[in-house]
Design a protein around this motif. Sequence first.
Motif: not given
Length: 340
Positions: A143, A176, A178, A193, A202-204, A206, A219
């Motif tokens: 991650r 993942n 971040w 993004a 895959p990303y999130q 923040i 994380e």
Amino acid sequence: MQTLQTTSLRVEGNQFWILDQQALPQQKNWLPADSVEALVGHIHALRVRGAPLIGLSASLLLALLAERGESREALAAALETLRAARPTAVNLMNNLDRMRSALAQPDHATALVTEALRLVEEDRALCERIAHAGAALVTPGSRLLTHCNTGGLATAGRGTALGVIAHAFEAGKVANVWVDETRPLLQGGRLTAWELGEWGVPYQLITDSMAASLMAQGEVDAVWVGADRIAANGDVANKIGTYSLAVLAHYHGIPFYVAAPQTTLDPACPNGAAIPIEQRAATEITGVAGSFGAVQWAPENARVYNPAFDVTPAALIGGWVLDSGVVTPAQVRDGAFATA
């Protein structure tokens, strides 16, 4: 000049366009950059951005101006104007030093075109070498956290730190990513993004202030960032907020890596204190503007401090991933960058 296309630059005949990175991801607008004044305006407004891409765009414009018959004197003046467009990113200076050497050749127009195209091809190749070298440092199931934008929008290839992440993902190592939104212009939220989504990684997303809590929760397995200048002692100037991540990563025992081409090295710069830091407009902090219009949220008379970059000390960096390979802290202490 031959037709050339990267993610963010396009040349057809003697016409030059840039992809407006201020309008992304909602709009994909190609804007003309056929004059020094136009390109400097794009650079100042961050419609063209990313240390490698700034250097390449300036080099390509000089080559096009030479093809149009501009005199050696006019080209020399244009080179100096372009050189002053961004003070922190040393890739611009390094690329233009090579263009200055080409300008001194008897057939300067041909030499400038050849050199500009060579720089583009070199950047594409070095992005792949950085990706391969960096991906070897990524452990399966990682991650990863990244800051600002270091992908194909900022280079002629797939990117530096983001290129590493993409290559590691293709090798099945990334669970993942971040993505820091990256204040003040949200280049992580708008650009990184978007690129990761285009690649299927895959990303999130923040806010910048969330990184600490994610690290505390276990994380984040590693932090990957780019660089605008690397000093002789290994200190790194990068997008504002990078230093904060390095401190947090050090506290939590998380590897912190810098991925950059050798054109980012500045052996003449002794340390981070000697790196000039660009100050940006107050309006980037007091509100926001884009394709949707403009919003002002701070008082009209608010005083603003808005540096575009900060400096991360070499002591906080676990490895510098260059197109020549991985440079360790011990090698940097032994002077690896002082003689680059």
